[in-house]
Design an enzyme around this catalytic site. Sequence first.
Site, mmCIF file in Angstrom:
data_model
loop_
_atom_site.group_PDB
_atom_site.id
_atom_site.type_symbol
_atom_site.label_atom_id
_atom_site.label_comp_id
_atom_site.label_asym_id
_atom_site.label_seq_id
_atom_site.Cartn_x
_atom_site.Cartn_y
_atom_site.Cartn_z
ATOM 1 N N SER A 43 47.564 -32.148 -36.957
ATOM 2 C CA SER A 43 46.453 -33.007 -36.527
ATOM 3 C C SER A 43 46.601 -34.403 -37.121
ATOM 4 O O SER A 43 46.235 -35.395 -36.492
ATOM 5 C CB SER A 43 45.105 -32.402 -36.931
ATOM 6 O OG SER A 43 44.857 -31.228 -36.194
ATOM 7 N N GLY A 83 40.683 -29.359 -36.034
ATOM 8 C CA GLY A 83 40.287 -28.311 -35.098
ATOM 9 C C GLY A 83 39.096 -27.518 -35.589
ATOM 10 O O GLY A 83 38.178 -27.208 -34.831
ATOM 11 N N GLY A 85 37.106 -28.404 -38.409
ATOM 12 C CA GLY A 85 36.069 -29.184 -39.069
ATOM 13 C C GLY A 85 35.745 -28.656 -40.457
ATOM 14 O O GLY A 85 34.717 -28.996 -41.038
ATOM 15 N N THR A 87 38.443 -28.256 -43.050
ATOM 16 C CA THR A 87 39.538 -28.488 -43.978
ATOM 17 C C THR A 87 39.003 -29.169 -45.238
ATOM 18 O O THR A 87 38.397 -30.243 -45.155
ATOM 19 C CB THR A 87 40.628 -29.354 -43.317
ATOM 20 O OG1 THR A 87 41.017 -28.731 -42.083
ATOM 21 C CG2 THR A 87 41.837 -29.512 -44.221
ATOM 22 N N GLU A 144 45.900 -29.407 -30.831
ATOM 23 C CA GLU A 144 46.689 -30.603 -31.149
ATOM 24 C C GLU A 144 47.176 -31.323 -29.900
ATOM 25 O O GLU A 144 47.013 -32.542 -29.777
ATOM 26 C CB GLU A 144 47.868 -30.215 -32.035
ATOM 27 C CG GLU A 144 47.448 -29.690 -33.389
ATOM 28 C CD GLU A 144 48.386 -28.637 -33.958
ATOM 29 O OE1 GLU A 144 48.064 -28.095 -35.020
ATOM 30 O OE2 GLU A 144 49.435 -28.344 -33.327
#
Length: 177
Positions: A43, A83, A85, A87, A144
């Site tokens: 990402s 992807g 939200g 991390t 991605e």
Amino acid sequence: MHQQLIVDKISGILSATDSSYDQKLTRMLDNAKRIFVSGAGRSKLVGNFFAMRLVHAGYDVSVVGEIVTPSIKSGDLLIIISGSGETEQLIAFTKSAKKIGADIVLISAKSSSTIGDMADAVFQIGQAEQYGKVVGMPMGTVFELSTLFFLEATISHIIHEKGIPEEIMRERHANLE
């Protein structure tokens, strides 16, 4: 066979993505003093693509984590690509930017998440149910690639809306390569 699988999947995701996002994101970009782009893993690579094109389009852009990235300030825009939200490192970046008064955009596969709850805008790429396991597209590939296409389409919107000729974009392209 696999090329068509990928094209069909991305097409389905983009068809399910709100068609007004490019206009909304463009407004946020135009209103920002400076733009910061962040993500993790692949990402982050998608974010790097987007940051480069934003520079070509004339925006003041930095990629979070680079040695020359300046401090974010109030009035700046932080774009997080995640992807999930969720991390941890990106949550920390979001908290810091929010505390300083920067605006936050999350580009995600989910409409609700820890980062999304702090963001000023969440652009959900496709719908959550479209992200089940896809044979031949492992571990986030669907998000991605769909996000890359969405962001490239946003750049297309920007250069069309602003009438930026490719020659001008080429002049802004790195010449120490």
